[in-house]
Write an enzyme that holds these catalytic residues in place. Structure first.
Site, PDB file in Angstrom:
ATOM      1  CD  GLU A 351      -3.359   0.342   1.668  1.00  0.00           C
ATOM      2  OE1 GLU A 351      -4.511  -0.199   1.336  1.00  0.00           O
ATOM      3  OE2 GLU A 351      -3.075   1.090   3.314  1.00  0.00           O
ATOM      4  CG  HIS A 382       6.574 -29.197   4.733  1.00  0.00           C
ATOM      5  ND1 HIS A 382       7.681 -30.830   4.720  1.00  0.00           N
ATOM      6  CD2 HIS A 382       7.658 -28.753   6.108  1.00  0.00           C
ATOM      7  CE1 HIS A 382       8.340 -30.686   5.561  1.00  0.00           C
ATOM      8  NE2 HIS A 382       8.366 -30.409   6.795  1.00  0.00           N
ATOM      9  CE  LYS A 509     -12.211   1.777   0.662  1.00  0.00           C
ATOM     10  NZ  LYS A 509     -11.441   2.916   1.643  1.00  0.00           N
TER      11      LYS A 509
END
Length: 547
Positions: A351, A382, A509
């Site tokens: 950000e 793993h 948004k």
């Protein structure tokens, strides 16, 4: 003169051509003290950067580039409240939140006084709750604190709370709700008692859709138990830079904590945004958290560039991103308590550094930022270390090791061994001679070993840093987080970008509001592209609103 035209940058291009074909194995073979020379200690952390594709001249040139970008001046601006955004408003003064030594800032005394007042308010509430004196609507003590926020209002407190759980006073527990999906809310409160639950609503603007929707759910949940609105007021706190909006929502004025406009969400854990943490671990330990960050602040301001932990960490990232064209960086903590640290650092980096416009508004002509991600070691060994070890990309890795979880715990030797083993393998690799020797020692015939060896070779020469905490406590955690904050800031200075805004996320948004209207009321869809329009129609069809 732009960054890429500066003499140090041009010299770094030549240095890259020189070093890109060399292997780190040779660096260590030629310099038996490389591990000692390319490591340092500061603010409770040990930093080994010897497993990087650099020599001393590279470090010198990187430091010269930082100087050419006026980094010394920009560092002092960070600590004096002189950084501003495109509107001329002060930003990035979060370092003031952890100024614990005589409050010696030369400017912004009003801000410092407000911080002191906030500290006192946090301290008093923390003591009341921890001693059982703060009561709910049935006169029972609070046992569960639920932090409602998103982004920096959630990632920081949740990460720090999990890291410092041994310091939490029973029966207190913290919970964190951020997602707009109501599953997050209802699964969190499912086992909680409304009579003993306190909600902390954290939103800088107090307009954040996700946070306010979850706050509304919290109100409904409490009302089902208390029945009367006036009874639930003691169950809400707010942390915001818009106190009037919090009061309009229904939060009592005395229960509103200040979050200043000059504190970005991803830098706010040091403020009242860390209220849940301060309550859980207590004010004294929270102050240790601030002290650790302040110790790293002091080191950052005072140490020479080539002995400066945040600056070196940043310059090495610059080296790989801009010269080796690395697109990603991994953070691998070897401590279960740091499970949320990679997510926290992902937001901090991406950000802050995901920008394509310079401070003067002109376009950036060099790569900025990288995809930062990670997971716990040894789990990650793993799942995705295979890509580090035998893949084709340059992926710098930061390994973070904790020697002891607490004063009372045992040494984490198996974890440490795995951490160091990974960093050594990334550096030196596993050549054919070594593979053949090991296969033959296992009793495998030479001809078969030749065939198997091809698939077991590891080229090595993959860079990594190792950061060691002697013990994971509030002080060392504060220092570690401040280290990465300053690292990101240095990168932003060199790239000439603003790390304290995130305008890119706002557009999505806004469009979500328009799309929601289309989904709810079947409004005109002509403003959408054909793909989005088709997706809206598909949702409406499944929902039953369209044939």
């Amino acid at each position: 003169m732009s960054l890429v035209e500066s003499p140090p940058w041009q010299a770094l291009k030549s240095k890259y051509q020189e070093l890109s074909s060399l292997h780190m194995r040779d660096f260590f073979a030629q310099d038996k003290k490389r591990g000692t020379r390319l490591s340092l200690e500061a603010a409770g952390l040990y930093f080994d950067y010897s497993k990087n594709r650099v020599d001393e001249k590279t470090i010198d040139l990187l430091c010269e580039s930082a100087n050419a970008c006026n980094l010394p001046l920009r560092i002092e601006q960070l600590f004096s409240g002189k950084l501003t955004n495109e509107s001329g408003e002060m930003v990035g003064f979060h370092t003031a939140l952890r100024q614990v030594n005589n409050f010696s800032f030369k400017t912004n005394n009003n801000a410092i006084q407000e911080i002191h007042a906030s500290w006192e308010k946090i301290k008093k509430l923390s003591i009341r709750i921890r001693e059982g004196d703060y009561k709910g609507f049935t006169n029972k003590s609070i046992t569960d604190i639920v932090n409602i926020g998103i982004g920096g209002s959630s990632l920081g407190p949740q990460m720090a709370y999990n890291a410092l759980k041994p310091y939490v006073k029973a029966p207190l527990r913290c919970h964190f709700i951020s997602n707009l999906d109501d599953t997050d809310f209802y699964e969190t409160v499912r086992t909680l008692n409304p009579e003993t639950t306190l909600f902390i609503i954290t939103s800088k603007t107090f307009t954040t859709k996700e946070t306010l929707e979850n706050a509304r759910r919290a109100t409904e949940w409490l009302m089902q138990a208390a029945k009367k609105e006036n009874l639930i007021q003691t169950h809400f706190m707010a942390v915001t830079a818009a106190p009037e909006k919090a009061h309009e929502f229904g939060i009592q004025k005395d229960n509103i904590f200040m979050l200043w406009p000059w504190v970005g969400g991803r830098f706010s854990v040091w403020s009242a945004a860390g209220l849940s943490l301060a309550i859980a671990i207590g004010w004294e330990e929270f102050f240790e958290f601030l002290r650790g960050a302040h110790a790293m602040d002091t080191h950052f301001r005072q140490a020479e560039f080539n002995k400066n932990m945040p600056i070196l960490l940043a310059l090495l990232s610059i080296w790989y991103i801009n010269f080796f064209h690395a697109k990603t960086q991994a953070i691998i903590p070897y401590s279960q308590r740091l499970v949320y640290l990679p997510d926290y650092l992902t937001q901090l980096h991406m950000e802050s550094l995901g920008k394509s416009v310079q401070l003067d508004g002109s376009a950036v002509h060099w790569q900025t930022g990288a995809v930062v991600w990670g997971d716990l070691g040894t789990n990650s060994q793993h799942s995705f270390h295979q890509l580090f070890l035998q893949g084709t990309m340059v992926i710098p890795v930061d390994f973070i090791a904790v020697l002891k979880n607490s004063r009372e715990s045992h040494w984490q030797l198996p974890l440490i061994a795995n951490c160091l083993g990974q960093s050594q393998t990334l550096m030196e690799g596993y050549d054919k001679e070594g593979v053949m020797r090991d296969l033959i020692n296992q009793g495998i015939e030479h001809e078969k070993a030749e065939k198997l060896a091809t698939y077991r070779l590891i080229r090595g020469n993959n860079p990594s840093n190792t950061i060691i905490l002697e013990e994971l406590n509030p002080y060392s955690l504060g220092s570690l987080l401040a280290l990465y904050e300053h690292k990101v800031y240095v990168q932003s200075v060199i790239w000439n970008i603003n790390p304290f805004n995130q305008w890119g996320v706002e557009r999505g948004k806004h469009l979500a509001k328009d799309i929601l209207q289309a989904l709810q009321a079947e409004t005109d869809q002509s403003s959408f592209d054909s793909s989005t329009e088709r997706l809206i129609n598909y949702v409406l069809k499944i929902k039953g609103n369209r044939p």
